[in-house]
Design a protein around this motif. Structure first.
Motif, PDB file in Angstrom:
ATOM      1  N   MET A 265       0.904  -1.131  -0.026  1.00 32.21           N
ATOM      2  CA  MET A 265      -0.088   0.033  -0.064  1.00 32.21           C
ATOM      3  C   MET A 265       0.849   1.324   0.034  1.00 32.21           C
ATOM      4  N   ASN A 266       0.433   2.257  -0.612  1.00 28.72           N
ATOM      5  CA  ASN A 266       1.209   3.346  -0.669  1.00 28.72           C
ATOM      6  C   ASN A 266       0.659   4.172   0.543  1.00 28.72           C
ATOM      7  N   LYS A 267       1.295   5.562   0.888  1.00 28.45           N
ATOM      8  CA  LYS A 267       0.954   6.139   1.791  1.00 28.45           C
ATOM      9  C   LYS A 267      -0.297   6.802   1.834  1.00 28.45           C
ATOM     10  N   ILE A 268      -0.735   7.139   1.012  1.00 31.71           N
ATOM     11  CA  ILE A 268      -2.099   7.721   0.709  1.00 31.71           C
ATOM     12  C   ILE A 268      -3.327   6.741   1.330  1.00 31.71           C
ATOM     13  N   SER A 269      -3.172   5.279   0.685  1.00 30.70           N
ATOM     14  CA  SER A 269      -3.926   4.495   0.985  1.00 30.70           C
ATOM     15  C   SER A 269      -3.881   4.121   2.427  1.00 30.70           C
ATOM     16  N   LYS A 270      -2.718   4.249   2.994  1.00 28.57           N
ATOM     17  CA  LYS A 270      -2.492   3.838   4.564  1.00 28.57           C
ATOM     18  C   LYS A 270      -3.174   4.748   5.267  1.00 28.57           C
ATOM     19  N   VAL A 271      -3.205   6.205   5.056  1.00 23.16           N
ATOM     20  CA  VAL A 271      -3.775   7.256   5.760  1.00 23.16           C
ATOM     21  C   VAL A 271      -5.430   7.072   5.802  1.00 23.16           C
ATOM     22  N   PHE A 272      -6.027   6.892   4.538  1.00 17.81           N
ATOM     23  CA  PHE A 272      -7.189   6.594   4.327  1.00 17.81           C
ATOM     24  C   PHE A 272      -7.621   5.235   5.103  1.00 17.81           C
ATOM     25  N   PHE A 273      -7.061   4.152   5.160  1.00 20.01           N
ATOM     26  CA  PHE A 273      -7.302   2.879   5.834  1.00 20.01           C
ATOM     27  C   PHE A 273      -7.524   3.441   7.248  1.00 20.01           C
ATOM     28  N   TRP A 274      -6.467   4.039   7.929  1.00 22.54           N
ATOM     29  CA  TRP A 274      -6.402   4.102   9.272  1.00 22.54           C
ATOM     30  C   TRP A 274      -7.332   5.039   9.646  1.00 22.54           C
ATOM     31  N   MET A 275      -7.712   6.292   8.734  1.00 15.02           N
ATOM     32  CA  MET A 275      -8.839   7.000   9.126  1.00 15.02           C
ATOM     33  C   MET A 275      -9.974   6.396   9.226  1.00 15.02           C
ATOM     34  N   PHE A 276     -10.299   5.420   8.355  1.00 17.21           N
ATOM     35  CA  PHE A 276     -11.660   4.707   8.234  1.00 17.21           C
ATOM     36  C   PHE A 276     -11.888   3.976   9.388  1.00 17.21           C
ATOM     37  N   VAL A 277     -10.678   3.184   9.728  1.00 15.12           N
ATOM     38  CA  VAL A 277     -10.516   2.144  11.091  1.00 15.12           C
ATOM     39  C   VAL A 277     -10.893   2.814  12.270  1.00 15.12           C
ATOM     40  N   ILE A 278     -10.305   4.122  12.397  1.00  9.70           N
ATOM     41  CA  ILE A 278     -10.595   5.144  13.670  1.00  9.70           C
ATOM     42  C   ILE A 278     -12.004   5.408  13.618  1.00  9.70           C
ATOM     43  N   ILE A 279     -12.587   5.915  12.426  1.00  9.49           N
ATOM     44  CA  ILE A 279     -13.856   6.495  12.503  1.00  9.49           C
ATOM     45  C   ILE A 279     -14.892   5.191  12.638  1.00  9.49           C
ATOM     46  N   LEU A 280     -14.456   4.104  12.045  1.00 11.32           N
ATOM     47  CA  LEU A 280     -15.475   2.850  12.199  1.00 11.32           C
ATOM     48  C   LEU A 280     -15.278   2.359  13.735  1.00 11.32           C
ATOM     49  N   GLY A 281     -14.007   2.631  14.425  1.00  6.91           N
ATOM     50  CA  GLY A 281     -13.899   2.257  15.683  1.00  6.91           C
ATOM     51  C   GLY A 281     -14.916   2.922  16.855  1.00  6.91           C
ATOM     52  N   PHE A 282     -15.373   4.075  16.248  1.00  6.98           N
ATOM     53  CA  PHE A 282     -16.343   4.853  17.057  1.00  6.98           C
ATOM     54  C   PHE A 282     -17.911   4.113  17.016  1.00  6.98           C
ATOM     55  N   VAL A 283     -18.055   3.629  15.723  1.00 12.30           N
ATOM     56  CA  VAL A 283     -19.126   3.187  15.492  1.00 12.30           C
ATOM     57  C   VAL A 283     -19.373   1.559  15.958  1.00 12.30           C
ATOM     58  N   ASN A 284     -18.250   0.982  15.727  1.00 14.44           N
ATOM     59  CA  ASN A 284     -18.256  -0.535  16.140  1.00 14.44           C
ATOM     60  C   ASN A 284     -16.843  -0.899  16.326  1.00 14.44           C
ATOM     61  N   PRO A 285     -16.480  -1.031  17.720  1.00 14.04           N
ATOM     62  CA  PRO A 285     -15.094  -1.510  17.778  1.00 14.04           C
ATOM     63  C   PRO A 285     -14.875  -2.784  17.390  1.00 14.04           C
ATOM     64  N   LEU A 286     -15.582  -3.732  17.362  1.00  9.52           N
ATOM     65  CA  LEU A 286     -15.491  -4.988  17.027  1.00  9.52           C
ATOM     66  C   LEU A 286     -15.171  -5.329  15.591  1.00  9.52           C
ATOM     67  N   ILE A 287     -15.643  -4.344  14.729  1.00  9.28           N
ATOM     68  CA  ILE A 287     -15.157  -4.388  13.174  1.00  9.28           C
ATOM     69  C   ILE A 287     -13.931  -3.692  12.718  1.00  9.28           C
ATOM     70  N   SER A 288     -13.606  -2.691  13.830  1.00  5.75           N
ATOM     71  CA  SER A 288     -12.370  -1.840  13.614  1.00  5.75           C
ATOM     72  C   SER A 288     -11.258  -2.958  14.081  1.00  5.75           C
ATOM     73  N   PHE A 289     -11.524  -3.551  15.262  1.00  5.45           N
ATOM     74  CA  PHE A 289     -10.456  -4.602  15.834  1.00  5.45           C
ATOM     75  C   PHE A 289     -10.278  -5.613  14.484  1.00  5.45           C
ATOM     76  N   GLY A 290     -11.191  -6.146  13.833  1.00  2.00           N
ATOM     77  CA  GLY A 290     -11.145  -7.181  12.829  1.00  2.00           C
ATOM     78  C   GLY A 290     -10.302  -6.361  11.897  1.00  2.00           C
ATOM     79  N   LEU A 291     -10.456  -5.393  11.397  1.00  2.00           N
ATOM     80  CA  LEU A 291      -9.943  -4.726  10.386  1.00  2.00           C
ATOM     81  C   LEU A 291      -8.447  -4.638  10.584  1.00  2.00           C
ATOM     82  N   VAL A 292      -7.974  -4.341  11.656  1.00  2.00           N
ATOM     83  CA  VAL A 292      -6.592  -4.315  12.174  1.00  2.00           C
ATOM     84  C   VAL A 292      -6.009  -5.583  12.356  1.00  2.00           C
ATOM     85  N   ILE A 293      -6.765  -6.641  12.690  1.00  2.00           N
ATOM     86  CA  ILE A 293      -6.042  -7.976  12.541  1.00  2.00           C
ATOM     87  C   ILE A 293      -6.016  -8.439  11.257  1.00  2.00           C
ATOM     88  N   LEU A 294      -6.953  -8.165  10.090  1.00  2.00           N
ATOM     89  CA  LEU A 294      -6.800  -8.455   8.812  1.00  2.00           C
ATOM     90  C   LEU A 294      -5.731  -7.562   8.218  1.00  2.00           C
TER      91      LEU A 294
END
Length: 90
Positions: free
Chosen positions: A1-30
């Motif tokens: 992954m390039n830097k821009i896609s990493k930034v978008f991925f981690w922003m998405f994970v953090i935002i999704l972590g407020f909605v459902n932490p379980l899904i966010s945790f699953g994305l970090v594991i993946l």
């Protein structure tokens, strides 16, 4: 992954972590899972390189039936005895 896609991925994970932490945790594991699996496979391959194994197949017949069995043979070369064994043999 390039830097821009990493930034978008981690922003998405953090935002999704407020909605459902379980899904966010699953994305970090993946995200980290391929690196973990690759490291485990590499260490296993390094450990298996030292052992020289070969498989032999033998076929035999018994009461008009043919059977094939697999024998695993480990070839280990022993260059010399240890000092303790040599002293014990004397």
């Amino acid at each position: 992954m390039n830097k821009i896609s990493k930034v978008f991925f981690w922003m998405f994970v953090i935002i999704l972590g407020f909605v459902n932490p379980l899904i966010s945790f699953g994305l970090v594991i993946l995200y980290y899972l391929p690196g973990i699996v690759q490291e485990l496979c590499q260490s296993c391959k390094e450990g298996c390189q030292g052992v020289n194994t070969s498989e032999e197949y033998s076929t035999y017949e018994e009461e008009e039936e043919q059977f094939t069995s697999r024998k695993k043979r480990v070839d280990r070369k022993m260059d010399s005895y240890s000092e303790d064994t040599l002293e014990g043999m004397k």
